[in-house]
Design a protein around this motif. Structure first.
Motif, PDB file in Angstrom:
ATOM      1  N   PRO A   1       0.816  -1.216   0.000  1.00 41.37           N
ATOM      2  CA  PRO A   1       0.000   0.000   0.000  1.00 41.37           C
ATOM      3  C   PRO A   1       0.850   1.267   0.000  1.00 41.37           C
ATOM      4  O   PRO A   1       0.329   2.374  -0.067  1.00 41.37           O
ATOM      5  N   PHE A   2       2.173   1.101   0.076  1.00 44.95           N
ATOM      6  CA  PHE A   2       3.082   2.235   0.198  1.00 44.95           C
ATOM      7  C   PHE A   2       3.778   2.560  -1.117  1.00 44.95           C
ATOM      8  O   PHE A   2       4.051   1.681  -1.918  1.00 44.95           O
ATOM      9  N   GLN A   3       4.104   3.820  -1.289  1.00 41.18           N
ATOM     10  CA  GLN A   3       4.952   4.248  -2.397  1.00 41.18           C
ATOM     11  C   GLN A   3       6.403   4.014  -1.989  1.00 41.18           C
ATOM     12  O   GLN A   3       6.701   3.758  -0.824  1.00 41.18           O
ATOM     13  N   ALA A   4       7.304   4.112  -2.960  1.00 45.13           N
ATOM     14  CA  ALA A   4       8.737   3.976  -2.671  1.00 45.13           C
ATOM     15  C   ALA A   4       9.473   5.105  -3.384  1.00 45.13           C
ATOM     16  O   ALA A   4       9.071   5.546  -4.453  1.00 45.13           O
ATOM     17  N   VAL A   5      10.544   5.567  -2.759  1.00 43.94           N
ATOM     18  CA  VAL A   5      11.362   6.616  -3.364  1.00 43.94           C
ATOM     19  C   VAL A   5      12.805   6.133  -3.385  1.00 43.94           C
ATOM     20  O   VAL A   5      13.242   5.415  -2.477  1.00 43.94           O
ATOM     21  N   SER A   6      13.517   6.480  -4.437  1.00 39.50           N
ATOM     22  CA  SER A   6      14.937   6.106  -4.508  1.00 39.50           C
ATOM     23  C   SER A   6      15.706   7.176  -5.266  1.00 39.50           C
ATOM     24  O   SER A   6      15.121   8.052  -5.903  1.00 39.50           O
ATOM     25  N   ASN A   7      17.000   7.083  -5.160  1.00 39.07           N
ATOM     26  CA  ASN A   7      17.928   7.961  -5.877  1.00 39.07           C
ATOM     27  C   ASN A   7      17.825   9.428  -5.453  1.00 39.07           C
ATOM     28  O   ASN A   7      18.206  10.309  -6.207  1.00 39.07           O
ATOM     29  N   ILE A   8      17.336   9.689  -4.250  1.00 36.81           N
ATOM     30  CA  ILE A   8      17.232  11.104  -3.859  1.00 36.81           C
ATOM     31  C   ILE A   8      18.606  11.736  -3.658  1.00 36.81           C
ATOM     32  O   ILE A   8      18.757  12.935  -3.805  1.00 36.81           O
ATOM     33  N   TYR A   9      19.615  10.923  -3.351  1.00 33.35           N
ATOM     34  CA  TYR A   9      20.984  11.421  -3.242  1.00 33.35           C
ATOM     35  C   TYR A   9      21.838  10.902  -4.396  1.00 33.35           C
ATOM     36  O   TYR A   9      23.045  10.751  -4.267  1.00 33.35           O
ATOM     37  N   GLY A  10      21.216  10.645  -5.535  1.00 33.32           N
ATOM     38  CA  GLY A  10      21.884  10.027  -6.675  1.00 33.32           C
ATOM     39  C   GLY A  10      22.933  10.876  -7.353  1.00 33.32           C
ATOM     40  O   GLY A  10      23.806  10.365  -8.038  1.00 33.32           O
ATOM     41  N   THR A  11      22.848  12.190  -7.175  1.00 30.41           N
ATOM     42  CA  THR A  11      23.860  13.077  -7.754  1.00 30.41           C
ATOM     43  C   THR A  11      24.285  14.079  -6.688  1.00 30.41           C
ATOM     44  O   THR A  11      23.543  14.371  -5.745  1.00 30.41           O
ATOM     45  N   PHE A  12      25.463  14.629  -6.870  1.00 31.71           N
ATOM     46  CA  PHE A  12      25.932  15.651  -5.936  1.00 31.71           C
ATOM     47  C   PHE A  12      24.985  16.851  -5.971  1.00 31.71           C
ATOM     48  O   PHE A  12      24.688  17.446  -4.935  1.00 31.71           O
TER      49      PHE A  12
END
Length: 78
Positions: free
Chosen positions: A56-67
């Protein structure tokens, strides 16, 4: 001012063109990881997976993927 929640940080990334919403259903077993890997290799945006299969949850990724993204997120605290 620091963010009060992860959602607030994600929305700030989106407002500034540093987030891609994935609206299609994705499988959390390897599919999300493979999408993340490909985007990370291209120095791409943060990812918000809106429909995670079996969750039932969303997921987030790569928020720190770039400087650039990391510097942007911490700009008020550094």
């Amino acid at each position: 001012m620091p963010y009060r929640s992860l959602r607030e940080a994600v929305l700030d990334l989106e407002r500034n063109g540093m987030l891609l919403r994935i609206r299609e259903e994705v499988d959390p077993n390897l599919e999300i990881a493979e999408i993340h890997r490909q985007v990370f290799e291209r120095q791409g945006p943060a990812l918000l997976f809106e429909r995670v299969k079996g969750s039932p949850f969303q997921a987030v990724s790569n928020i720190y993927g770039t400087f650039r993204q990391t510097e942007f997120l911490f700009r008020h605290t550094l």
